[in-house]
Scaffold this active site. Structure first.
Site, PDB file in Angstrom:
ATOM      1  N   GLY A 162     -24.186 -10.484 -12.456  1.00 59.79           N
ATOM      2  CA  GLY A 162     -23.159 -11.234 -13.167  1.00 59.79           C
ATOM      3  C   GLY A 162     -21.827 -10.874 -12.529  1.00 59.79           C
ATOM      4  O   GLY A 162     -21.772  -9.972 -11.718  1.00 59.79           O
ATOM      5  N   CYS A 163     -20.737 -11.569 -12.859  1.00 58.98           N
ATOM      6  CA  CYS A 163     -19.529 -11.317 -12.095  1.00 58.98           C
ATOM      7  C   CYS A 163     -18.271 -11.884 -12.734  1.00 58.98           C
ATOM      8  O   CYS A 163     -18.325 -12.619 -13.707  1.00 58.98           O
ATOM      9  CB  CYS A 163     -19.605 -11.965 -10.724  1.00 58.98           C
ATOM     10  N   ALA A 164     -17.133 -11.530 -12.121  1.00 56.62           N
ATOM     11  CA  ALA A 164     -15.847 -12.141 -12.443  1.00 56.62           C
ATOM     12  C   ALA A 164     -15.272 -12.714 -11.163  1.00 56.62           C
ATOM     13  O   ALA A 164     -15.390 -12.094 -10.107  1.00 56.62           O
ATOM     14  CB  ALA A 164     -14.900 -11.084 -12.988  1.00 56.62           C
TER      15      ALA A 164
END
Ligand code: SF4
Ligand code: SF4
Ligand code: SF4
Ligand code: SF4
Lengths: 142, 372, 501
Positions: free
Chosen positions: B18-20
């Site tokens: 997952g990430c930003a």
């Protein structure tokens, strides 16, 4: 009105309809119990020729000769269905003679019998149609 | 740590994460300090877990704008010597230096990090019968697949990627991004679901001047990978970002499709939507979806694609990952969270959530430098 | 000779306390197993004629019948098993080649059953097909190498003819002759309703079925039966049959008794003559010859129809497919060794060819290695039994699958594997009018539609679980598969990891 129609093209002459009819009108719960050692007298009959066969049962005519001819009023039209009142029937067999399809027959208990679209028995809708393996008889509006 | 001591990590198994992400773009080409994007990433700290962060800046090397800037990680000095021999053979090196860093206790185990401004050797280029870009791509793939301990992580002109294992804000500090200025920046913080020990696995992933930061886990990965590998690409990292970058490169550079067309392929509209379009548009969309069916990307993703003179923001067709876009004057912002945008610019003219599969493409006024 | 005596394989178990002597079984068994004994009012059976087709069992109104495997046995022998011994007796009596039908029933591994499908958890959402669009439409045909633009910069549609399928399943070749008119009508109507295709096989196309042309693949096989200009033009695609999974390397033989009436007319051969398709196409002895046939067919149909080349899965299938992919063909159909047939020599059916799973995986990998996977679409057939098999085939790299046995089962076939007798009690593999009649296409077509509609729902469920909402993202997506109980070699060929990896 929904009626039983015949697609003779698909009739296999298997006669399951005859047995399903006979069974439905015995009122029994088990076909083997009901029909073992019984000569059936169904209200639908398979007519067979050289390479054609089809089921024949009451057409529930709009102007039924059987009802017209009945001397005691044992036959009547109820919601389009030609019904027999066994108590009124005196077994004169006028109706058997007048039905052009041979759809009325004598029953074991004296009065006549004929297809009543299974409305009086547990099946509720024509048992012959429900059991036909090939769609050769159908119960529908046309 | 580089490839040989991965022990079954990045590049051998697939690691979902997952990430930003965040990005900024100045349509007028105004220079913005790298600090701005680092600040935007800081507020999304919780979306990363310290196992990877990175940035890409465009317009940051104006003095060398016609040269390819190779950013390279080396495991050790011998790997560097080995690889430099190859670089020297393939390219004319105009300038080389260590990439300046600022030591921080939160970023450790750093490899040797070098930067080369190069141009393909004229004769070699001629002999190869390739165009310049393809020549560079092949050299980069060569280094990354056959030189143990060396990894080129940025190779475009007048742009650069900076990435490391750490939280994005620490990576920004580490690479001294406050000292760079560019008209476009993208940033990435990573939340992988196991421990990649490797710097190369952080985002952005870049190829020539394309850089991609991505949040999501695509379910079409192996379908896409096995297709794109038919065209000379080698997916060594087994990451989504890598395969998306190759897809974009293939479609824009090799097939000469526009970015809108690329979006119509990778985040294709549903057939039911296509059916409802006027006949010409229906035919166009059906054609693209059919002809490049193996490049449809499914599963959640939000990506920011940087390229010379432009930036594209794109969501998967169901919009399974968040992304907001905003405008203020000539500036365009995009991020996983509105907070990150407000950090860069509190007063916005307009802010919206683009629909799934609907690309937002911005380019420099007067056109992108390389309008593709 | 007494050596020849073989105790029947099945016994008719009639529960006399249930039997009502309705004689339905007698009327329905074309093998004349049942008979009624008037004098004693009981039913007799001659089980030696029974092929275990379950027609009587299915129609007996009191469930008085079942067919059981005879427990009569030879002395246990793991090597000389019952079948091996009986075949020796049969052949030493008849001197003939043993014939069988339907697919290879022997105990070879079924790789579909050794592959498991992935699903999303946490990092990636699964998608609910009841709430979100879930797409199973596929196009079959060559994809362009490069795009082209018109003078105004707009994309030019440079696609060669394609087949559009609403779901990635088609009915594979079964000729009119090997199966009945009513079976064909059921397949044709179901294809139209489902937005897919059925295949004429090598028996030509009955004039009544030209109306289903848009959903028809017309086949050109080595016997060229029924092939003429209107035939080629009638279909949506043309299939050149080079081989069949059930009998790779040999041709076909439809006995003269079946070449009657419309069949002889449709095949364009005299009534009563045997229809013999040669083993090879006598104008194709090599790949360049195939190319010529591909292009003559395209020429004959003005390049408006995709051409499929169907081959049996044999040992060097990858190289063969690579050749076909360069022959101008648009689609390659690979038929695995479990594929069905109306009749084949038993030895060939049971010993020749390779499993479709391995063939498909190696062909897809080879075409990708050579960078020509986009030249052709791949259709896999040869025992696809359910929607999970479809999903696995697509994840291995197929664009679509062919089903035939599954379709016949939907029509009533009970896999008695006696199609070669021509006395199919279910009205499928027969031309006897009283038997053909048993398959009412109104019902048959509905059952086929039901089957594939159900499969399509299941395919969507499985895709949704994987977080995939369009079938093209599943194609060749081998990461979605894991093997169980497979050795390194098998995993390598299938291109998948072992479960747990
Ligand atoms: S059950 Fe149906 S097929 Fe059988 S005889 Fe009656 S009408 Fe004909
Ligand atoms: S019994 Fe005969 S005459 Fe009377 S309604 Fe039925 S078909 Fe008509
Ligand atoms: S051949 Fe079929 S119909 Fe005849 S007895 Fe055997 S199972 Fe019943
Ligand atoms: S069909 Fe069943 S009930 Fe009828 S005769 Fe046969 S065994 Fe008896």
């Amino acid at each position: 009105m929904k009626r039983v129609y015949v697609n003779e093209k698909w009739c296999l002459g298997c006669r399951l309809c005859e047995y399903n009819c006979a069974f439905a009108n015995t009122g029994e719960r088990n076909m083997a119990l009901a029909l073992r050692n019984l000569e059936i007298s169904p209200r639908i009959r398979i007519e067979e020729g050289s390479d054609i066969c089809f089921a024949v049962s009451c057409r529930h005519c709009e102007e039924p000769l059987c009802v017209k001819g009945c001397i005691t009023g044992a036959l009547s039209i109820e919601d389009g269905i030609i019904m027999v009142d066994e108590d009124k029937c005196v077994s004169c067999y006028t109706c058997i003679l007048s039905c052009p399809y041979g759809a009325v027959s004598p029953s074991e208990h004296g009065a006549v019998q004929k297809c009543e679209l299974c409305v009086k028995n547990r099946s509720g809708a024509p048992a012959c149609v429900a059991g036909c393996p090939n769609g050769a008889i159908v119960y529908e509006e046309r | 740590m580089l490839k040989e001591n991965l022990n079954g990590k990045e590049g051998q198994i697939r690691i979902p994460s997952g990430c930003a992400i965040a990005g900024l773009f100045s349509r007028s080409g105004k220079s913005v300090s790298g600090e701005t994007i680092v600040n935007a990433m800081t507020v999304m700290h919780d979306r990363s877990n310290g196992l990877g962060g990175g940035f890409a800046g465009y317009g940051i090397y104006p003095q060398y704008k016609d040269l390819y800037a190779l950013h390279v990680f080396y495991n050790n000095v011998s790997a560097k010597e080995e690889c430099e021999k190859y670089i020297d053979k393939a390219f004319e090196v105009i300038n080389l230096s260590r990439i300046p860093i600022r030591k921080t206790p939160r970023i450790t185990d750093e490899p040797l990090i070098w930067r080369y401004f190069v141009a393909p050797h004229h004769n070699k280029l001629m002999d190869s019968q390739l165009d310049e870009d393809e020549y560079v791509v092949r050299a980069v793939i060569r280094i990354n697949t056959s030189f143990d301990g060396s990894y080129v992580f940025s190779s475009g002109k007048n742009m650069g990627s900076f990435k490391a294992v750490g939280f994005p804000e620490d990576v920004g500090t580490f690479y001294r991004l406050d000292e760079y200025e560019g008209y476009c920046w993208t940033g990435h913080g990573r939340y992988p679901t196991n421990t990649p020990g490797w710097w190369g696995g952080a985002h952005p992933f870049s190829m020539l001047d394309y850089s991609i930061v991505h949040n999501g886990e695509i379910s079409s990965y192996d379908a896409n990978r096995r297709f794109i590998e038919m065209y000379g690409y080698k997916c060594t990292l087994l990451t989504d970002t890598e395969v998306i970058t190759y897809i974009v490169d293939f479609l824009t550079r090799k097939q000469a499709l526009t970015l809108t067309e690329v979006a119509d392929i990778i985040a294709a509209p549903f057939w039911s939507t296509i059916e409802s379009k006027p006949p010409k548009e229906r035919e166009r969309l059906t054609y693209l979806r059919n002809a490049f069916s193996s490049l449809l990307i499914t599963g959640p993703f939000s990506i920011l694609l940087g390229f010379s003179g432009g930036m594209m923001a794109l969501n998967d067709r169901l919009k399974l990952r968040s992304m907001v876009v905003a405008e203020k004057g000539d500036m365009v912002y995009a991020a996983s969270e509105e907070a990150a945008i407000r950090m860069m610019e509190p007063e916005l003219d307009r802010i919206w959530s683009p629909m799934g599969g609907e690309p937002v493409i911005v380019t420099l006024e007067g056109g992108a430098e390389q309008c593709r | 000779m007494p050596v020849d005596f073989m105790y029947p394989e099945y016994e008719i178990a009639r529960n006399d306390s249930r039997c009502i002597r309705c004689r339905v079984c007698e009327r329905q068994c074309a093998n004349e197993v049942h008979s009624y004994e008037e004098s004693g009012n009981f039913m007799l059976s001659d089980e030696s004629k029974c092929v275990n087709c379950h027609r009587c069992v299915s129609l007996c109104p009191t469930r008085a019948l079942k067919i059981v495997k005879s427990d009569h046995c030879f002395k246990e022998n793991a090597n000389w098993n019952q079948a091996a011994i009986k075949e020796i007796y049969k052949q030493s009596g008849s001197g003939g080649v043993l014939l069988s039908s339907m697919g290879n029933p022997e105990r070879y591994p079924v790789y579909w059953d050794k592959m498991l499908i992935n699903a999303s958890q946490v990092t990636n959402p699964s998608i609910d097909p009841l709430r979100e669009p879930m797409e199973t439409k596929v196009f079959l045909g060559k994809k362009p190498e490069r795009i082209e633009r018109g003078p105004d910069g707009s994309l030019r549609n440079n696609l060669t003819p394609q087949l559009e399928l609403a779901m990635p399943v088609m009915f594979s070749a079964m000729s009119y002759g090997s199966i009945s008119y009513n079976a064909h009508e059921s397949l044709a109507r179901a294809s139209r309703e489902l937005g897919i295709f059925y295949n004429t096989g090598e028996g030509g196309l009955h004039e009544d079925f030209y109306q289903y042309g848009e959903n028809t693949i017309v086949q050109v096989a080595s016997g060229r039966f029924g092939v003429h200009r209107e035939y080629l033009e009638a279909g949506a695609a043309i299939e050149i049959k080079m081989g069949q999974g059930a009998k790779p390397g040999i041709g076909g033989h439809l006995p003269g008794e079946k070449i009657v009436g419309d069949i002889s007319k449709t095949r364009m051969i005299p009534e009563g003559s045997d229809a013999i398709s040669p083993a090879p196409h006598h104008d194709i002895y090599s790949i360049e010859d195939l190319r010529q046939l591909v292009f003559s067919l395209k020429e004959a149909t003005q390049y408006k129809k995709p051409v499929i080349v169907k081959v049996a899965a044999v040992h060097n299938i990858a190289a063969i497919a690579s050749g076909i992919a360069r022959s101008g063909a648009d689609i390659i159909a690979i038929d695995g060794f479990r594929g069905g047939t109306g009749a084949a020599p038993t030895r060939i059916r049971d010993n020749v060819g390779i499993p479709i799973e391995l063939a498909l995986a190696s062909v897809d990998a080879r075409l990708r290695d050579e960078g020509i996977r986009n030249n052709v679409s791949l259709v896999a057939g040869g025992s696809i039994r359910n929607s999970a098999d479809v999903v696995k085939a697509i994840a291995l790299g197929a664009d679509a699958v062919y089903i035939a046995t599954g379709a016949l089962l939907a029509l009533g076939c009970h896999l008695c594997r006696s199609c070669q007798s021509g006395k199919c009690n279910w009205g499928i593999a027969t031309q006897r009018p009283e038997l053909v009649k048993r398959l009412n296409p109104d019902m048959g077509f509905r059952r086929l539609v039901n089957l594939l509609t159900a499969w399509n729902h299941e395919i969507k469920e499985l895709m949704g679980g994987m977080g995939i909402n369009s079938i093209e993202a599943l194609k060749g997506n081998r990461l979605m598969l894991r093997g169980t109980g497979l050795n390194e070699n098998e995993l390598g060929i299938l291109g998948i990891s072992h479960a747990g990896e």
